[in-house]
Design an enzyme around this catalytic site. Structure first.
Site, PDB file in Angstrom:
ATOM      1  N   SER A 196     -17.725   9.668  -4.347  1.00  0.00           N
ATOM      2  CA  SER A 196     -16.545  10.325  -3.754  1.00  0.00           C
ATOM      3  C   SER A 196     -16.317  11.688  -4.404  1.00  0.00           C
ATOM      4  CB  SER A 196     -15.289   9.467  -3.939  1.00  0.00           C
ATOM      5  OG  SER A 196     -15.157   8.543  -2.878  1.00  0.00           O
ATOM      6  N   LYS A 202      -3.973   5.091  -6.807  1.00  0.00           N
ATOM      7  CA  LYS A 202      -4.353   4.048  -5.839  1.00  0.00           C
ATOM      8  C   LYS A 202      -3.197   3.896  -4.859  1.00  0.00           C
ATOM      9  CE  LYS A 202      -7.730   1.076  -5.042  1.00  0.00           C
ATOM     10  NZ  LYS A 202      -9.168   1.161  -5.308  1.00  0.00           N
ATOM     11  N   LYS A 227      -7.219  10.208  -7.955  1.00  0.00           N
ATOM     12  CA  LYS A 227      -8.331   9.798  -7.082  1.00  0.00           C
ATOM     13  C   LYS A 227      -8.393   8.286  -7.097  1.00  0.00           C
ATOM     14  CE  LYS A 227     -11.948  10.590  -4.557  1.00  0.00           C
ATOM     15  NZ  LYS A 227     -11.275   9.775  -3.514  1.00  0.00           N
ATOM     16  N   ASN A 286     -17.773  -3.842   2.408  1.00  0.00           N
ATOM     17  CA  ASN A 286     -18.562  -2.674   2.033  1.00  0.00           C
ATOM     18  C   ASN A 286     -19.353  -2.893   0.742  1.00  0.00           C
ATOM     19  OD1 ASN A 286     -18.279  -0.061   0.087  1.00  0.00           O
ATOM     20  ND2 ASN A 286     -18.992   0.498   2.118  1.00  0.00           N
ATOM     21  N   GLY A 318     -11.329   4.809   0.655  1.00  0.00           N
ATOM     22  CA  GLY A 318     -11.195   3.440   1.163  1.00  0.00           C
ATOM     23  C   GLY A 318     -11.143   2.405   0.048  1.00  0.00           C
ATOM     24  N   ASP A 319     -10.811   1.194   0.446  1.00  0.00           N
ATOM     25  CA  ASP A 319     -10.856   0.019  -0.434  1.00  0.00           C
ATOM     26  C   ASP A 319     -10.816  -1.167   0.535  1.00  0.00           C
ATOM     27  OD1 ASP A 319     -10.532  -0.805  -3.483  1.00  0.00           O
ATOM     28  OD2 ASP A 319      -9.186  -2.121  -2.408  1.00  0.00           O
ATOM     29  N   GLN A 358      -8.281   2.469 -12.428  1.00  0.00           N
ATOM     30  CA  GLN A 358      -8.955   3.657 -11.887  1.00  0.00           C
ATOM     31  C   GLN A 358      -8.971   4.817 -12.892  1.00  0.00           C
ATOM     32  OE1 GLN A 358      -9.660   3.198  -8.249  1.00  0.00           O
ATOM     33  NE2 GLN A 358     -11.206   4.732  -8.667  1.00  0.00           N
TER      34      GLN A 358
HETATM   35  P1  NDP Z   1     -13.850  -4.833   2.298  1.00  0.00           P
HETATM   36  O1  NDP Z   1     -12.543  -4.887   2.978  1.00  0.00           O
HETATM   37  O2  NDP Z   1     -14.952  -4.076   2.925  1.00  0.00           O
HETATM   38  O3  NDP Z   1     -14.381  -6.316   2.033  1.00  0.00           O
HETATM   39  C1  NDP Z   1     -13.634  -7.219   1.281  1.00  0.00           C
HETATM   40  C2  NDP Z   1     -14.360  -8.534   1.239  1.00  0.00           C
HETATM   41  O4  NDP Z   1     -13.726  -9.375   0.290  1.00  0.00           O
HETATM   42  C3  NDP Z   1     -14.329  -9.284   2.556  1.00  0.00           C
HETATM   43  O5  NDP Z   1     -15.469 -10.072   2.654  1.00  0.00           O
HETATM   44  C4  NDP Z   1     -13.076 -10.140   2.414  1.00  0.00           C
HETATM   45  O6  NDP Z   1     -13.074 -11.327   3.198  1.00  0.00           O
HETATM   46  C5  NDP Z   1     -13.153 -10.508   0.954  1.00  0.00           C
HETATM   47  N1  NDP Z   1     -11.791 -10.730   0.448  1.00  0.00           N
HETATM   48  C6  NDP Z   1     -10.763  -9.853   0.414  1.00  0.00           C
HETATM   49  N2  NDP Z   1      -9.658 -10.416  -0.072  1.00  0.00           N
HETATM   50  C7  NDP Z   1     -10.008 -11.687  -0.363  1.00  0.00           C
HETATM   51  C8  NDP Z   1      -9.316 -12.770  -0.909  1.00  0.00           C
HETATM   52  N3  NDP Z   1      -8.006 -12.675  -1.238  1.00  0.00           N
HETATM   53  N4  NDP Z   1      -9.992 -13.930  -1.083  1.00  0.00           N
HETATM   54  C9  NDP Z   1     -11.305 -14.029  -0.756  1.00  0.00           C
HETATM   55  N5  NDP Z   1     -12.016 -13.033  -0.217  1.00  0.00           N
HETATM   56  C10 NDP Z   1     -11.369 -11.881  -0.030  1.00  0.00           C
HETATM   57  O7  NDP Z   1     -13.547  -4.278   0.810  1.00  0.00           O
HETATM   58  P2  NDP Z   1     -14.553  -3.605  -0.217  1.00  0.00           P
HETATM   59  O8  NDP Z   1     -15.890  -4.226  -0.105  1.00  0.00           O
HETATM   60  O9  NDP Z   1     -14.405  -2.144  -0.091  1.00  0.00           O
HETATM   61  O10 NDP Z   1     -13.872  -3.996  -1.615  1.00  0.00           O
HETATM   62  C11 NDP Z   1     -14.224  -5.200  -2.312  1.00  0.00           C
HETATM   63  C12 NDP Z   1     -13.818  -5.063  -3.754  1.00  0.00           C
HETATM   64  O11 NDP Z   1     -14.492  -3.944  -4.346  1.00  0.00           O
HETATM   65  C13 NDP Z   1     -12.336  -4.807  -4.027  1.00  0.00           C
HETATM   66  O12 NDP Z   1     -11.963  -5.406  -5.241  1.00  0.00           O
HETATM   67  C14 NDP Z   1     -12.279  -3.304  -4.175  1.00  0.00           C
HETATM   68  O13 NDP Z   1     -11.138  -2.893  -4.930  1.00  0.00           O
HETATM   69  C15 NDP Z   1     -13.556  -3.057  -4.942  1.00  0.00           C
HETATM   70  N6  NDP Z   1     -14.077  -1.707  -4.904  1.00  0.00           N
HETATM   71  C16 NDP Z   1     -14.369  -1.104  -3.721  1.00  0.00           C
HETATM   72  C17 NDP Z   1     -14.887   0.158  -3.711  1.00  0.00           C
HETATM   73  C18 NDP Z   1     -15.344   0.809  -2.446  1.00  0.00           C
HETATM   74  O14 NDP Z   1     -15.973   1.865  -2.538  1.00  0.00           O
HETATM   75  N7  NDP Z   1     -15.101   0.257  -1.277  1.00  0.00           N
HETATM   76  C19 NDP Z   1     -15.048   0.941  -4.952  1.00  0.00           C
HETATM   77  C20 NDP Z   1     -14.797   0.179  -6.147  1.00  0.00           C
HETATM   78  C21 NDP Z   1     -14.302  -1.084  -6.107  1.00  0.00           C
HETATM   79  P3  NDP Z   1     -12.007 -11.482   4.400  1.00  0.00           P
HETATM   80  O15 NDP Z   1     -12.541 -10.614   5.494  1.00  0.00           O
HETATM   81  O16 NDP Z   1     -12.000 -12.925   4.724  1.00  0.00           O
HETATM   82  O17 NDP Z   1     -10.683 -10.993   3.856  1.00  0.00           O
END
Ligand code: NDP
Length: 452
Positions: free
Chosen positions: A384, A132, A96, A247, A171-172, A117
Site C-alpha cells: 500500500s 484503522k 495508514k 483476500n 481494505g480489510d 497498525q
Molecule cells: P476478507 O473479508 O477478504 O476475508 C475474511 C475471511 O475471514 C473470510 O473467509 C471470513 O469468512 C473469515 N472471517 C471473518 N470474520 C470471521 C469470524 N468472526 N469467524 C470466522 N471467520 C471469519 O478479509 P481479509 O482476508 O482482508 O482479512 C483477513 C484478516 O487479515 C483480518 O484479520 C485482517 O485484519 C487481516 N489483514 C488483512 C490485510 C489485507 O490486506 N486485506 C492486511 C493485514 C491484515 P465469512 O465470509 O464467513 O465471514
C-alpha cells in the site's frame, strides 16, 4: 528506571489505567497488554523512553471519529450503521490502515487494529503512521447497489478526515476492490480532486499497484519461509493449513503453491474444507472472488478430494506450517495443542491477532517459530505504501518490481525482528522482536517531535 522490575511495575500500572479508562474494549486491552508485556527490557536499557509520558501518549489515539451512516436498502427501507476512523499515531507519516466492514466492528475492535497498525507500519520502514476504521455494516448478502449506497454514505462523512497527506485508508475484512472503487468514486465526486493517494487497494487501471491484492498473503508466506530457513528447513514439499477464504487466505494459498508447498485447507465462519490434493486456487478464486460464494460450494464442486467440515476448525488438520488468516482470536489453546501434537513447525499470522496470548505462549514454549501479525502480515500495508509512492510520482511499476520490493521488505522485517529479539535477550521470540523494533522507531520519532 534501570531495574526491569521497576519498568514492569510502571507498565502494569499503566495497563490497569488504560483498562479503566477504556471500559468494555477487550480486544484493545488484549493488544495493549501484549505490547506492554514485552517492553520492560527496553525501558531498563533506554531510560530516555521513561520520560514525557511517552507510552501513555502512544496508547491514546490522536483522534477518534464516530459517525452515523444512513443508507437506503433495495426495499426502500432506511438502514443506519455506525462508522469509525481511529487516527492513532502519525509520528512516522500519514495515518495508514484499512477499513473493516463486519457486524462485530465496534470502537474497541477498531482501536485494537489501529494500535497494532502503528508498530506494523513502523516495521515496514516506509514512513506511514497507524490508523484503522470501518463499520458494523455487513456486506454479506447485500446487492452491489446496496454496497455502493452504503459506501457512498460512509465516504460522505469520512472524506472530511482523510487525504493523501493526512490519512490513507485501505481494505480489510469485508472491504475489497469493489468497496474501494465505490469509496474512491464518492471521494472524487465530493472533493472534485483526482487524489489517487487518498486510498490504496485501487483497481490496477486507475491508480492501484500491481501485487497489492496478493501482498498480505504472499508476505505471510515469505515470512514463514524466512523463519523456517533459520531452522534449516525449506517450505517446498511442506503441508500447510490456512484458515479463512478471503483476500489474505487466497493469496497465502497461491504463494504456497508457487513455492511448492501443499495448502490443504481453507475456511469461513461456517466451516472448513480439507482438500487432500491441495486447494485448487483457481476454483477457490472463482467461488470467492467472482461468485462471492462459500467454502461449502468449493467442496461440492471440487469432487472426491475435498471434504467440507461444517463448524470445524482447520487447526485439527495435521500440517507442518499454519497460517491463521481469518480474524482475531481464532486460534486458542486447544488449537495450539492440536497443532503441536501434529508436529507444526511454524505459525505465520496473516490475520491480525488471530492467536490468543495463551496459545502464543504454548506454541513458543514448544519451539514452534511464531510470526506475529504485526510482522508477518505487514506485506499488505507495505505494498500500500508502494502504491502511495507510485501515485505521488504518477508512475506504475511492473508486477516483477513490486514483488521484488515486497520480498526485500519481508526479509528486512524478519531480520529486524530476529535481531531485536536477540539484542534484548529473547532469541527466537518474534513477538518481542516485532514489538520492540516497532516501538523504538515510533518512540524515537515521538521524542524528537515533542509533547504533542
Ligand atoms: P476478507 O473479508 O477478504 O476475508 C475474511 C475471511 O475471514 C473470510 O473467509 C471470513 O469468512 C473469515 N472471517 C471473518 N470474520 C470471521 C469470524 N468472526 N469467524 C470466522 N471467520 C471469519 O478479509 P481479509 O482476508 O482482508 O482479512 C483477513 C484478516 O487479515 C483480518 O484479520 C485482517 O485484519 C487481516 N489483514 C488483512 C490485510 C489485507 O490486506 N486485506 C492486511 C493485514 C491484515 P465469512 O465470509 O464467513 O465471514
Amino acid at each position: 528506571m534501570k531495574d526491569p522490575k521497576d519498568s514492569k511495575a510502571r507498565l502494569d500500572a499503566l495497563r490497569a489505567d488504560i483498562e479503566r479508562r477504556n471500559p468494555a474494549q477487550p480486544e484493545f486491552h488484549q493488544a495493549v497488554r501484549e505490547v506492554l508485556e514485552t517492553l520492560a527490557p527496553v525501558f531498563a536499557a533506554r531510560p530516555e523512553y521513561a520520560v514525557a509520558g511517552l507510552v501513555e501518549r502512544l496508547c491514546e489515539p490522536e483522534r477518534q471519529i464516530i459517525f452515523r451512516v444512513p443508507w437506503t436498502d433495495d426495499h426502500g427501507h432506511v438502514q443506519v450503521n455506525r462508522g469509525y476512523r481511529v487516527e492513532f499515531n502519525s509520528a512516522l507519516g500519514p495515518y495508514k490502515g484499512g477499513l473493516r466492514f463486519h457486524p462485530s466492528v465496534d470502537i474497541g475492535v477498531v482501536k485494537f487494529l489501529g494500535f497494532e497498525q502503528i508498530f506494523k507500519n513502523a516495521l515496514t520502514g516506509l514512513g506511514i503512521g497507524g490508523g484503522k476504521g470501518g463499520s458494523d455494516f455487513d456486506p454479506r448478502g447485500r446487492s452491489d447497489a446496496e454496497v455502493m449506497r452504503f459506501c457512498q454514505s460512509f465516504m460522505t462523512e469520512l472524506q472530511r478526515h482523510i487525504g493523501e497527506h493526512t490519512d490513507v485508508p485501505a481494505g480489510d475484512i469485508g472491504v475489497g476492490g469493489r468497496e474501494i472503487g465505490y469509496l474512491f468514486g464518492q471521494y472524487r465526486r465530493i472533493t472534485n480532486r483526482w487524489e489517487a493517494g487518498v486510498l490504496t487497494g485501487k483497481g490496477r487501471g486507475w491508480g492501484g499497484s500491481a501485487i497489492r491484492p496478493e501482498a498480505t498473503g504472499y508476505g505471510a508466506v515469505l515470512f514463514a519461509a524466512e523463519m523456517l530457513k533459520l531452522k534449516g528447513i525449506g517450505l517446498e514439499g511442506r503441508t500447510a493449513v490456512v484458515s479463512g477464504s478471503g483476500n489474505v487466505a487466497i493469496y497465502t494459498i497461491e504463494k504456497l503453491h508457487k513455492l511448492g508447498a501443499h495448502p490443504l485447507t481453507c475456511s469461513d465462519s461456517q466451516g472448513y474444507v480439507l482438500d487432500e490434493k491441495g486447494i485448487d486456487i483457481e476454483l477457490l478464486k472463482q467461488i470467492k472472488e467472482v461468485e462471492r460464494g462459500r467454502v461449502s460450494d468449493y467442496a461440492a464442486r471440487r469432487g472426491g478430494s475435498a471434504r467440507y467440515v461444517p463448524g470445524g476448525r482447520v487447526w485439527e488438520v495435521a500440517a507442518e506450517v499454519a497460517f491463521p488468516s481469518a480474524t482475531q482470536n481464532e486460534l486458542d489453546v486447544q488449537d495450539a495443542r492440536a497443532l503441536i501434537a501434529n508436529g507444526v513447525k511454524a505459525v505465520s499470522e496473516g490475520a491480525n491477532m488471530p492467536t490468543t496470548p495463551e496459545a502464543v505462549r504454548i506454541l513458543q514454549e514448544a519451539g514452534v517459530a511464531f510470526g506475529p501479525g504485526k510482522a508477518a502480515n505487514a506485506g499488505g500495508v507495505a505494498v500500500s505504501a508502494l502504491e502511495m509512492s507510485q501515485n505521488a510520482a504518477r508512475v506504475s511499476w511492473t508486477a516483477e518490481r513490486v514483488e521484488q520490493e515486497l520480498a526485500g521488505i519481508m526479509r528486512d522485517i524478519h531480520a529486524v525482528c530476529h535481531e531485536t529479539a536477540e539484542r534484548y535477550g529473547a532469541p527466537g521470540d518474534y513477538v518481542t522482536g516485532a514489538n520492540i523494533a516497532g516501538f523504538e522507531r515510533v518512540a524515537d520519532a515521538m521524542l524528537a517531535q515533542g509533547i504533542i
